[in-house]
Structures are given as C-alpha cells and as structure tokens.
Design a protein around this motif. Sequence first.
Motif, short mmCIF file in Angstrom:
data_model
loop_
_atom_site.label_atom_id
_atom_site.label_comp_id
_atom_site.label_asym_id
_atom_site.label_seq_id
_atom_site.Cartn_x
_atom_site.Cartn_y
_atom_site.Cartn_z
N PRO A 51 20.63 32.08 -39.01
CA PRO A 51 20.06 30.89 -38.37
C PRO A 51 18.56 30.99 -38.08
CG PRO A 51 22.17 31.42 -37.37
CD PRO A 51 21.83 32.55 -38.29
N ALA A 52 18.09 32.12 -37.58
CA ALA A 52 16.66 32.24 -37.24
C ALA A 52 15.79 32.10 -38.48
CB ALA A 52 16.39 33.56 -36.53
N ASN A 53 16.22 32.67 -39.58
CA ASN A 53 15.48 32.56 -40.84
C ASN A 53 15.41 31.11 -41.31
OD1 ASN A 53 15.75 32.65 -44.08
ND2 ASN A 53 14.36 34.25 -43.35
N ARG A 54 16.50 30.38 -41.18
CA ARG A 54 16.50 28.97 -41.59
C ARG A 54 15.55 28.14 -40.73
NH1 ARG A 54 21.97 30.21 -42.47
NH2 ARG A 54 22.67 29.40 -40.46
N LEU A 55 15.56 28.37 -39.42
CA LEU A 55 14.65 27.62 -38.55
C LEU A 55 13.20 27.93 -38.89
CD1 LEU A 55 17.16 26.85 -36.95
CD2 LEU A 55 15.91 27.40 -34.87
N HIS A 56 12.91 29.20 -39.09
CA HIS A 56 11.54 29.59 -39.43
C HIS A 56 11.08 28.91 -40.71
CE1 HIS A 56 8.31 32.11 -41.06
NE2 HIS A 56 7.98 32.24 -39.80
N SER A 57 11.89 28.95 -41.75
CA SER A 57 11.46 28.36 -43.03
C SER A 57 11.31 26.84 -42.93
CB SER A 57 12.41 28.76 -44.18
OG SER A 57 13.66 28.16 -44.05
N TRP A 58 12.18 26.19 -42.15
CA TRP A 58 12.10 24.74 -41.99
C TRP A 58 10.83 24.34 -41.23
CZ3 TRP A 58 13.57 20.84 -44.52
CH2 TRP A 58 13.56 19.56 -43.99
N LEU A 59 10.52 25.06 -40.17
CA LEU A 59 9.30 24.73 -39.40
C LEU A 59 8.04 25.03 -40.22
CD1 LEU A 59 10.45 25.88 -35.88
CD2 LEU A 59 9.92 23.54 -36.61
N PHE A 60 8.05 26.08 -41.02
CA PHE A 60 6.92 26.35 -41.90
C PHE A 60 6.75 25.19 -42.89
CE2 PHE A 60 5.03 27.90 -45.80
CZ PHE A 60 3.88 28.51 -45.34
N TYR A 61 7.85 24.75 -43.46
CA TYR A 61 7.82 23.62 -44.40
C TYR A 61 7.24 22.38 -43.72
CZ TYR A 61 9.68 19.77 -47.20
OH TYR A 61 9.82 18.61 -47.92
N LEU A 62 7.75 22.03 -42.55
CA LEU A 62 7.26 20.83 -41.86
C LEU A 62 5.79 20.96 -41.45
CD1 LEU A 62 10.27 20.01 -39.51
CD2 LEU A 62 9.63 18.88 -41.66
N GLY A 63 5.37 22.18 -41.14
CA GLY A 63 3.98 22.40 -40.73
C GLY A 63 2.99 22.38 -41.87
N THR A 64 3.48 22.48 -43.11
CA THR A 64 2.56 22.59 -44.24
C THR A 64 2.73 21.51 -45.30
OG1 THR A 64 4.06 24.11 -45.39
CG2 THR A 64 2.38 25.10 -43.97
N ILE A 65 3.82 20.74 -45.26
CA ILE A 65 4.04 19.71 -46.28
C ILE A 65 3.23 18.47 -45.91
CG2 ILE A 65 6.10 18.67 -45.27
CD1 ILE A 65 5.63 19.38 -48.98
N ASN A 66 2.66 17.82 -46.87
CA ASN A 66 1.85 16.61 -46.73
C ASN A 66 0.52 16.88 -46.02
OD1 ASN A 66 3.80 15.06 -48.02
ND2 ASN A 66 4.81 14.58 -46.10
N ARG A 67 0.55 17.50 -44.86
CA ARG A 67 -0.67 17.88 -44.14
C ARG A 67 -0.31 19.03 -43.20
NH1 ARG A 67 -1.26 16.05 -38.86
NH2 ARG A 67 0.40 14.69 -38.15
N TYR A 68 -1.32 19.78 -42.80
CA TYR A 68 -1.08 20.89 -41.88
C TYR A 68 -0.96 20.33 -40.46
CZ TYR A 68 -1.98 24.23 -45.56
OH TYR A 68 -1.89 24.97 -46.71
N GLN A 69 0.07 20.81 -39.74
CA GLN A 69 0.32 20.29 -38.40
C GLN A 69 1.22 21.23 -37.61
OE1 GLN A 69 2.91 16.88 -38.34
NE2 GLN A 69 3.79 17.46 -40.33
N ALA A 70 1.28 20.97 -36.32
CA ALA A 70 2.33 21.53 -35.48
C ALA A 70 3.33 20.39 -35.33
CB ALA A 70 1.77 21.95 -34.13
N PRO A 71 4.55 20.52 -35.87
CA PRO A 71 5.51 19.42 -35.82
C PRO A 71 5.84 19.00 -34.39
CG PRO A 71 6.25 21.14 -37.32
CD PRO A 71 5.07 21.68 -36.59
N VAL A 72 5.95 17.68 -34.19
CA VAL A 72 6.34 17.15 -32.89
C VAL A 72 7.84 17.32 -32.72
CG1 VAL A 72 6.47 15.08 -31.45
CG2 VAL A 72 4.47 15.46 -32.91
N LEU A 73 8.24 17.86 -31.60
CA LEU A 73 9.65 18.04 -31.30
C LEU A 73 10.21 16.73 -30.76
CD1 LEU A 73 12.18 19.74 -31.08
CD2 LEU A 73 11.34 20.60 -28.88
#
Length: 141
Positions: free
Chosen positions: A67-89
């Motif tokens: 689970p921790a690996n999946r969360l890490h990869s998903w947040l990295f994806y959201l933070g870097t796809i389309n534009r760099y950001q800190a995803p809003v929770l």
Amino acid sequence: MEEIYQLWLAAVPSPIPENEARIYWNCKDDPTPVLDEGLRRASYLHVGSWGDEHEPENPHAGQGRCPANRLHSWLFYLGTINRYQAPVLDEELMAQLVELYHPRSSDLPADAIGLPRLESFLRQHLGLYLLTEEPRSETYR
C-alpha cells in the motif's frame, strides 16, 4: 544491500508555486522558501516502508506490491503530470488514496499503518496540499 523507502505524508497548509514543486519532485537542491515554510507548518504521518522487491515490474502510477508504495507512486504521478504541483487533498483524492491502500492479493509483507489511521489523517487535512515528505527534526510535531 537493499534500499528501504519510507512514506511520510505531509499535509501542507499553503499552495506551493509550480517552480518550487518542480524542484521538489525532481529532488533538486535549489532554494524553495515557500515550500520550506509550508513544510515547517505541515502535519505529518508515517504511512509505511517498502523495499526494492515491492516495486512493480512495469512501473505505472498507483502500482506496487504494498500500500505505501502505491500511495507514493500515485502522489508522484499527480504532482508531476500536466504541471508540477502539490496535489490538493479533496474528497476525490482521499477516495483514490484509500482505494490504493486496500490490500491486494499480489502484495508482499511490508510495514504499514492501519487504514483507519490513514483515513483519519486524510479527513482531518482535507483542503490542504499533500506531499510525500519526511519531516525534518525541527519540523516534526
């Protein structure tokens, strides 16, 4: 020797400028004053750890063998796809993270917190910005 990776979630109370998010996600040492201040004010949660064996055979966002690996990869994806950001929770991201955290038959044993603790942290920090950042000793509360 196998590398051990840790997943900490940092709920940052203020938006991070795109140029600083780019530096963050690319692991650069350039100055990030807004990010640094946000991390000083952030709330943190240690989610778990994993080793190289937990990495997916074909790396894709949200994949991984714990689970921790999946969360890490998903947040990295959201933070870097389309534009760099800190995803809003928001509610949608919270639901995605909870779904990714559920055990899968292909998971290997790994250190992880219980789902209720993750859900509680996420619920308490809705509206904040989520990063995968370990607290520095002077910032951890």
